[in-house]
Design an enzyme around this catalytic site. Sequence first.
Site, PDB file in Angstrom:
ATOM      1  N   ASP A 191       1.912   4.007   2.863  1.00  0.00           N
ATOM      2  CA  ASP A 191       0.888   4.858   2.235  1.00  0.00           C
ATOM      3  C   ASP A 191       1.533   6.014   1.451  1.00  0.00           C
ATOM      4  O   ASP A 191       1.667   5.908   0.233  1.00  0.00           O
ATOM      5  CB  ASP A 191      -0.104   5.366   3.292  1.00  0.00           C
ATOM      6  CG  ASP A 191      -1.476   5.704   2.740  1.00  0.00           C
ATOM      7  OD1 ASP A 191      -1.716   5.459   1.540  1.00  0.00           O
ATOM      8  OD2 ASP A 191      -2.326   6.196   3.515  1.00  0.00           O
ATOM      9  N   ASP A 192       1.904   7.084   2.150  1.00  0.00           N
ATOM     10  CA  ASP A 192       2.502   8.268   1.521  1.00  0.00           C
ATOM     11  C   ASP A 192       3.674   8.716   2.379  1.00  0.00           C
ATOM     12  O   ASP A 192       3.586   9.717   3.103  1.00  0.00           O
ATOM     13  CB  ASP A 192       1.453   9.384   1.422  1.00  0.00           C
ATOM     14  CG  ASP A 192       0.232   8.953   0.640  1.00  0.00           C
ATOM     15  OD1 ASP A 192       0.317   8.897  -0.599  1.00  0.00           O
ATOM     16  OD2 ASP A 192      -0.795   8.627   1.273  1.00  0.00           O
TER      17      ASP A 192
ATOM     18  N   GLU B  32     -11.342   3.805   5.645  1.00  0.00           N
ATOM     19  CA  GLU B  32     -10.307   4.675   6.219  1.00  0.00           C
ATOM     20  C   GLU B  32     -11.038   5.786   6.974  1.00  0.00           C
ATOM     21  O   GLU B  32     -10.889   5.910   8.186  1.00  0.00           O
ATOM     22  CB  GLU B  32      -9.411   5.246   5.105  1.00  0.00           C
ATOM     23  CG  GLU B  32      -8.296   6.166   5.591  1.00  0.00           C
ATOM     24  CD  GLU B  32      -7.508   6.807   4.430  1.00  0.00           C
ATOM     25  OE1 GLU B  32      -8.039   6.857   3.306  1.00  0.00           O
ATOM     26  OE2 GLU B  32      -6.362   7.264   4.687  1.00  0.00           O
TER      27      GLU B  32
ATOM     28  N   HIS C 155      -9.374   1.234  -1.525  1.00  0.00           N
ATOM     29  CA  HIS C 155      -9.358   1.886  -0.217  1.00  0.00           C
ATOM     30  C   HIS C 155     -10.797   1.853   0.309  1.00  0.00           C
ATOM     31  O   HIS C 155     -11.731   2.237  -0.407  1.00  0.00           O
ATOM     32  CB  HIS C 155      -8.940   3.347  -0.338  1.00  0.00           C
ATOM     33  CG  HIS C 155      -7.483   3.575  -0.535  1.00  0.00           C
ATOM     34  ND1 HIS C 155      -6.767   2.986  -1.530  1.00  0.00           N
ATOM     35  CD2 HIS C 155      -6.590   4.340   0.166  1.00  0.00           C
ATOM     36  CE1 HIS C 155      -5.500   3.385  -1.450  1.00  0.00           C
ATOM     37  NE2 HIS C 155      -5.370   4.203  -0.426  1.00  0.00           N
TER      38      HIS C 155
ATOM     39  N   HIS D 238       0.867  -1.188   0.000  1.00  0.00           N
ATOM     40  CA  HIS D 238       0.000   0.000   0.000  1.00  0.00           C
ATOM     41  C   HIS D 238       0.902   1.235   0.000  1.00  0.00           C
ATOM     42  O   HIS D 238       1.329   1.712   1.044  1.00  0.00           O
ATOM     43  CB  HIS D 238      -0.919  -0.037   1.232  1.00  0.00           C
ATOM     44  CG  HIS D 238      -1.899   1.086   1.291  1.00  0.00           C
ATOM     45  ND1 HIS D 238      -3.087   1.016   2.007  1.00  0.00           N
ATOM     46  CD2 HIS D 238      -1.901   2.327   0.733  1.00  0.00           C
ATOM     47  CE1 HIS D 238      -3.749   2.136   1.886  1.00  0.00           C
ATOM     48  NE2 HIS D 238      -3.050   2.964   1.128  1.00  0.00           N
TER      49      HIS D 238
ATOM     50  N   HIS E 223       1.487   4.867  -2.441  1.00  0.00           N
ATOM     51  CA  HIS E 223       1.161   5.740  -3.575  1.00  0.00           C
ATOM     52  C   HIS E 223       2.464   6.379  -4.039  1.00  0.00           C
ATOM     53  O   HIS E 223       3.105   7.093  -3.259  1.00  0.00           O
ATOM     54  CB  HIS E 223       0.174   6.821  -3.148  1.00  0.00           C
ATOM     55  CG  HIS E 223      -1.089   6.278  -2.565  1.00  0.00           C
ATOM     56  ND1 HIS E 223      -2.241   6.133  -3.297  1.00  0.00           N
ATOM     57  CD2 HIS E 223      -1.377   5.805  -1.320  1.00  0.00           C
ATOM     58  CE1 HIS E 223      -3.192   5.620  -2.528  1.00  0.00           C
ATOM     59  NE2 HIS E 223      -2.692   5.408  -1.320  1.00  0.00           N
TER      60      HIS E 223
HETATM   61  N1  ADE Z   1      -4.279   8.887  -1.940  1.00  0.00           N
HETATM   62  C1  ADE Z   1      -3.059   8.915  -1.401  1.00  0.00           C
HETATM   63  N2  ADE Z   1      -3.107   8.537  -0.118  1.00  0.00           N
HETATM   64  C2  ADE Z   1      -4.397   8.245   0.157  1.00  0.00           C
HETATM   65  C3  ADE Z   1      -5.088   7.784   1.308  1.00  0.00           C
HETATM   66  N3  ADE Z   1      -4.472   7.547   2.462  1.00  0.00           N
HETATM   67  N4  ADE Z   1      -6.426   7.610   1.211  1.00  0.00           N
HETATM   68  C4  ADE Z   1      -7.054   7.857   0.072  1.00  0.00           C
HETATM   69  N5  ADE Z   1      -6.461   8.281  -1.031  1.00  0.00           N
HETATM   70  C5  ADE Z   1      -5.132   8.480  -1.000  1.00  0.00           C
HETATM   71 ZN    ZN Z   2      -3.546   4.813   0.460  1.00  0.00          ZN
END
Ligand code: ADE
Ligand code: ZN
Length: 341
Positions: free
Chosen positions: A281-282, A203, A200, A20, A22
């Site tokens: 994630d990011d 969340e 997703h 997971h 991006h």
């Molecule tokens: N795009 C990038 N990170 C995300 C996240 N945590 N939830 C939804 N979309 C995303």
């Molecule tokens: Zn994500």
Amino acid sequence: MDKEFLIENFINGIPKAELHLHIEGTFEPELMFKIAKRNNIKIKYESVEELRNAYSFGNLQDFLNIYYEGANVLMTSDDFYDLTKAYLDKIHSQNVLHCEIFFDPQTHTSRGISFGTVITGIHKALTEAKEKNGISSYLIMCFLRDLDLESAMKTFEEAIPFKDWIMGVGLDSAEVGNPPSKFKDIFDLARSKGFMTVAHAGEEGPAEYIREALDLLKVSRIDHGNNSLHDESLVEELVRLKIPLTICPLSNHKLRVVDKLENHPLKKMMEMGLEVTINSDDPAYFGGYINENYLAIANALNLSKEDICRIAKNSFNASFLTDVDKELLNKKVDEYMAQST
Ligand code: ADE
Ligand code: ZN
């Protein structure tokens, strides 16, 4: 040696997969400024420090606003190559052996950057990482759920010439008000063309969205899935169907899905029989790559070496690798565990 040091070393060395992630979320401020200069683009922040200081989010939408703004700097295939290479170099140093990477084509095509420009740069870096460092990878193209179905359909058509480079489709961006049901038709189409599917869900959105992702989109994994815990029968279903949840601890904390990591449900999820993985994630926005995520949650929840070993194996088992590869990678984790005790 103190316990914390030992667990940090153990986490750093354990073979693992990231499922997971991006790619646009790996855009570190230093690289952003470098690419902006190269492309003659003015960033609205004066310095790397000022940009980093802006990384304080009240919720998912706060984050998405700044994340999409950052992505606007990416223009050429070389930009996407540099972005992806930086991430792959980082995870090589963190003993990631396999990764499944999301990218958001609409974020770029809506600015006039072609699908081919985006994917060619990413793909080149993935191929090189396999050759040089032995990291295997798959690409998952995400549809932005706050855009309409028609835009997703158009993106899918643009992807077809590159379909051999894409393993699956996913669903991301602003969740609440954009349920999985909105994308049933495009997921049906994607599956009929041989793509794997993930989404997703749960969340910020309710457990009901997770149900929809399972029943309507027929996903193989749920990304996040935190809110599944509000629905006991849904958890039973996820356990029965062995649907993995790709959990992102630092993201959940930064986006206030949990108030503090000590209250993160990951351990509870494991005890309930859910197949969880740990992911970043990011990472450029949330303060840590995969190993920092493992370490932060291990410390917060007092995870044991056995727990960490289980999660590392889950990361391979939940991937889209073949059963043969999964078995091989599980063995690597077992060997690592044996020599570490
Ligand atoms: N795009 C990038 N990170 C995300 C996240 N945590 N939830 C939804 N979309 C995303
Ligand atoms: Zn994500």
